[in-house]
Design a protein around this motif. Sequence first.
Motif, PDB file in Angstrom:
ATOM      1  N   PHE A   1       0.857  -1.376   0.090  1.00  0.00           N
ATOM      2  CA  PHE A   1       0.029   0.256  -0.094  1.00  0.00           C
ATOM      3  C   PHE A   1       0.822   0.999  -0.094  1.00  0.00           C
ATOM      4  CE2 PHE A   1      -2.385  -3.204   2.604  1.00  0.00           C
ATOM      5  CZ  PHE A   1      -3.510  -3.109   1.639  1.00  0.00           C
ATOM      6  N   ASN A   2       0.422   2.097  -0.479  1.00  0.00           N
ATOM      7  CA  ASN A   2       0.784   3.743  -0.516  1.00  0.00           C
ATOM      8  C   ASN A   2      -0.351   4.300   0.358  1.00  0.00           C
ATOM      9  OD1 ASN A   2       3.001   3.766  -1.968  1.00  0.00           O
ATOM     10  ND2 ASN A   2       2.114   4.317  -3.760  1.00  0.00           N
ATOM     11  N   PHE A   3       0.069   5.169   1.519  1.00  0.00           N
ATOM     12  CA  PHE A   3      -1.026   5.819   2.244  1.00  0.00           C
ATOM     13  C   PHE A   3      -0.815   7.096   2.090  1.00  0.00           C
ATOM     14  CE2 PHE A   3       0.533   2.044   4.503  1.00  0.00           C
ATOM     15  CZ  PHE A   3      -0.678   1.500   4.859  1.00  0.00           C
ATOM     16  N   MET A   4      -2.046   7.551   1.759  1.00  0.00           N
ATOM     17  CA  MET A   4      -2.180   9.237   1.302  1.00  0.00           C
ATOM     18  C   MET A   4      -3.296   9.869   2.298  1.00  0.00           C
ATOM     19  SD  MET A   4      -2.053   9.037  -2.880  1.00  0.00           S
ATOM     20  CE  MET A   4      -1.724  10.732  -3.110  1.00  0.00           C
ATOM     21  N   SER A   5      -2.995  11.065   2.602  1.00  0.00           N
ATOM     22  CA  SER A   5      -3.971  11.794   3.341  1.00  0.00           C
ATOM     23  C   SER A   5      -5.057  12.173   2.598  1.00  0.00           C
ATOM     24  CB  SER A   5      -2.966  13.240   4.131  1.00  0.00           C
ATOM     25  OG  SER A   5      -4.171  13.967   4.445  1.00  0.00           O
ATOM     26  N   SER A   6      -6.216  12.085   3.276  1.00  0.00           N
ATOM     27  CA  SER A   6      -7.613  12.460   2.520  1.00  0.00           C
ATOM     28  C   SER A   6      -7.732  14.033   2.292  1.00  0.00           C
ATOM     29  CB  SER A   6      -8.698  12.064   3.699  1.00  0.00           C
ATOM     30  OG  SER A   6      -8.486  12.871   4.749  1.00  0.00           O
ATOM     31  N   ALA A   7      -6.485  14.727   2.926  1.00  0.00           N
ATOM     32  CA  ALA A   7      -6.622  16.339   2.674  1.00  0.00           C
ATOM     33  C   ALA A   7      -6.258  16.414   1.233  1.00  0.00           C
ATOM     34  CB  ALA A   7      -5.585  16.939   3.676  1.00  0.00           C
ATOM     35  N   SER A   8      -5.705  15.353   0.608  1.00  0.00           N
ATOM     36  CA  SER A   8      -5.266  15.455  -0.871  1.00  0.00           C
ATOM     37  C   SER A   8      -6.303  15.245  -1.648  1.00  0.00           C
ATOM     38  CB  SER A   8      -4.170  14.527  -1.154  1.00  0.00           C
ATOM     39  OG  SER A   8      -2.943  14.861  -0.267  1.00  0.00           O
ATOM     40  N   PHE A   9      -7.410  14.957  -1.297  1.00  0.00           N
ATOM     41  CA  PHE A   9      -8.454  14.443  -2.206  1.00  0.00           C
ATOM     42  C   PHE A   9      -9.854  15.226  -1.967  1.00  0.00           C
ATOM     43  CE2 PHE A   9      -5.680  10.954  -1.726  1.00  0.00           C
ATOM     44  CZ  PHE A   9      -5.658  10.489  -2.898  1.00  0.00           C
ATOM     45  N   PRO A  10     -10.838  15.166  -2.906  1.00  0.00           N
ATOM     46  CA  PRO A  10     -12.184  15.945  -2.663  1.00  0.00           C
ATOM     47  C   PRO A  10     -12.798  15.443  -1.384  1.00  0.00           C
ATOM     48  CG  PRO A  10     -11.768  15.288  -4.878  1.00  0.00           C
ATOM     49  CD  PRO A  10     -10.873  14.717  -4.152  1.00  0.00           C
ATOM     50  N   GLN A  11     -13.705  15.922  -0.695  1.00  0.00           N
ATOM     51  CA  GLN A  11     -14.036  15.237   0.722  1.00  0.00           C
ATOM     52  C   GLN A  11     -15.278  14.551   0.226  1.00  0.00           C
ATOM     53  OE1 GLN A  11     -12.514  15.404   3.722  1.00  0.00           O
ATOM     54  NE2 GLN A  11     -10.968  15.883   2.284  1.00  0.00           N
ATOM     55  N   ASN A  12     -15.757  13.702   1.060  1.00  0.00           N
ATOM     56  CA  ASN A  12     -16.971  12.533   1.094  1.00  0.00           C
ATOM     57  C   ASN A  12     -16.822  11.860  -0.204  1.00  0.00           C
ATOM     58  OD1 ASN A  12     -17.670  13.962   3.455  1.00  0.00           O
ATOM     59  ND2 ASN A  12     -18.713  15.788   2.370  1.00  0.00           N
ATOM     60  N   SER A  13     -17.849  11.519  -0.712  1.00  0.00           N
ATOM     61  CA  SER A  13     -17.992  10.604  -1.935  1.00  0.00           C
ATOM     62  C   SER A  13     -17.490  11.313  -3.201  1.00  0.00           C
ATOM     63  CB  SER A  13     -19.531  10.264  -2.072  1.00  0.00           C
ATOM     64  OG  SER A  13     -20.414  11.457  -2.440  1.00  0.00           O
ATOM     65  N   GLU A  14     -17.123  12.537  -3.090  1.00  0.00           N
ATOM     66  CA  GLU A  14     -16.690  13.072  -4.327  1.00  0.00           C
ATOM     67  C   GLU A  14     -15.474  12.532  -4.858  1.00  0.00           C
ATOM     68  OE1 GLU A  14     -17.876  15.425  -6.443  1.00  0.00           O
ATOM     69  OE2 GLU A  14     -19.732  14.831  -5.136  1.00  0.00           O
ATOM     70  N   ILE A  15     -14.689  11.916  -3.758  1.00  0.00           N
ATOM     71  CA  ILE A  15     -13.371  11.232  -4.092  1.00  0.00           C
ATOM     72  C   ILE A  15     -13.473  10.089  -5.145  1.00  0.00           C
ATOM     73  CG2 ILE A  15     -13.570   9.330  -2.286  1.00  0.00           C
ATOM     74  CD1 ILE A  15     -10.624   9.655  -1.883  1.00  0.00           C
ATOM     75  N   TRP A  16     -14.606   9.537  -5.258  1.00  0.00           N
ATOM     76  CA  TRP A  16     -14.960   8.349  -6.367  1.00  0.00           C
ATOM     77  C   TRP A  16     -15.324   8.855  -7.644  1.00  0.00           C
ATOM     78  CZ3 TRP A  16     -12.534   4.635  -3.813  1.00  0.00           C
ATOM     79  CH2 TRP A  16     -12.659   4.692  -2.507  1.00  0.00           C
ATOM     80  N   ASN A  17     -15.619  10.230  -7.714  1.00  0.00           N
ATOM     81  CA  ASN A  17     -16.084  10.834  -8.980  1.00  0.00           C
ATOM     82  C   ASN A  17     -14.999  11.391  -9.927  1.00  0.00           C
ATOM     83  OD1 ASN A  17     -18.796  10.434  -7.964  1.00  0.00           O
ATOM     84  ND2 ASN A  17     -18.827  12.490  -7.248  1.00  0.00           N
ATOM     85  N   ILE A  18     -13.885  11.130  -9.379  1.00  0.00           N
ATOM     86  CA  ILE A  18     -12.447  11.727 -10.240  1.00  0.00           C
ATOM     87  C   ILE A  18     -11.605  10.537 -10.729  1.00  0.00           C
ATOM     88  CG2 ILE A  18     -10.527  13.260  -9.915  1.00  0.00           C
ATOM     89  CD1 ILE A  18     -12.177  14.894  -7.883  1.00  0.00           C
ATOM     90  N   GLU A  19     -11.284  10.551 -11.815  1.00  0.00           N
ATOM     91  CA  GLU A  19     -10.268   9.650 -12.127  1.00  0.00           C
ATOM     92  C   GLU A  19      -8.773   9.906 -11.927  1.00  0.00           C
ATOM     93  OE1 GLU A  19     -10.370   6.797 -14.379  1.00  0.00           O
ATOM     94  OE2 GLU A  19     -12.627   7.013 -14.405  1.00  0.00           O
ATOM     95  N   HIS A  20      -8.121   8.977 -11.367  1.00  0.00           N
ATOM     96  CA  HIS A  20      -6.975   9.197 -10.563  1.00  0.00           C
ATOM     97  C   HIS A  20      -5.852   8.307 -11.386  1.00  0.00           C
ATOM     98  CE1 HIS A  20      -8.632  10.933  -6.892  1.00  0.00           C
ATOM     99  NE2 HIS A  20      -9.273  10.057  -7.139  1.00  0.00           N
ATOM    100  N   PRO A  21      -4.393   8.686 -11.277  1.00  0.00           N
ATOM    101  CA  PRO A  21      -3.299   7.769 -12.017  1.00  0.00           C
ATOM    102  C   PRO A  21      -3.202   6.606 -11.292  1.00  0.00           C
ATOM    103  CG  PRO A  21      -2.614   9.805 -11.339  1.00  0.00           C
ATOM    104  CD  PRO A  21      -4.211   9.860 -11.127  1.00  0.00           C
ATOM    105  N   PHE A  22      -3.978   6.228 -10.203  1.00  0.00           N
ATOM    106  CA  PHE A  22      -3.453   5.191  -9.371  1.00  0.00           C
ATOM    107  C   PHE A  22      -4.692   4.412  -8.994  1.00  0.00           C
ATOM    108  CE2 PHE A  22      -2.702   9.158  -7.567  1.00  0.00           C
ATOM    109  CZ  PHE A  22      -4.088   8.979  -6.531  1.00  0.00           C
ATOM    110  N   HIS A  23      -4.857   3.299  -8.684  1.00  0.00           N
ATOM    111  CA  HIS A  23      -6.104   2.570  -7.930  1.00  0.00           C
ATOM    112  C   HIS A  23      -6.257   2.900  -6.360  1.00  0.00           C
ATOM    113  CE1 HIS A  23      -8.931  -0.336  -6.824  1.00  0.00           C
ATOM    114  NE2 HIS A  23      -8.126  -0.702  -5.984  1.00  0.00           N
TER     115      HIS A  23
END
Length: 188
Positions: free
Chosen positions: A109-131
């Motif tokens: 795993f790579n651990f990343m802070s949630s502060a780097s992502f949109p909050q709540n369910s919006e995180i799943w609405n954006i394409e990321h270059p990683f899984h």
Amino acid sequence: MELIDDIYMDMRILEPIPPFQFEGISDSIHQSNLKNYDQILKDYKLRESAIGIDTSRTVLVIHDSIKLPHKPNLKYLKNHFCSYQIKTDSLIQSSVYKIDLNKFKSAKFNFMSSASFPQNSEIWNIEHPFHIGAAISFTTITFDTNRKFGVLEGGIVYGRLNGHGFRIYIKKENNDWIIDFIEETWIS
């Protein structure tokens, strides 16, 4: 890391559920469902093989600001460890703090802070270059008076409407904290 291994499940490699034979469904529709399932199963096997040889690490998004639990966990602590006759004359709540994700090391795993992502369910609405494997959060730990037993809550979300919560009971053995039991508290 033991806690992450105990709660995380790679949703990409869950085997598909076979179709059911419902009352009132015709045999031809059931046979069609079975044929479709065969293709789904073949696709799953290919995906499972590809994931098996994939050397990239899965990203786990961690809500690194630990918060107080929604409800006092003292009663859960007392009930779970009732055979130990733990002392709970004064509630010890660990303080609110921020997890240092740099201390987490993992080959998977790579651990990343949630502060780097949109909050709540919006995180799943954006394409990321990683899984992104999951978004994980925890509460502070409620300890007994002697700090030998504790309980905390957490949640893991795999997508917009796919996750579950849990209560984690921990105890100290030979000066090491171990997980005694994990119980499900909610599911989505």
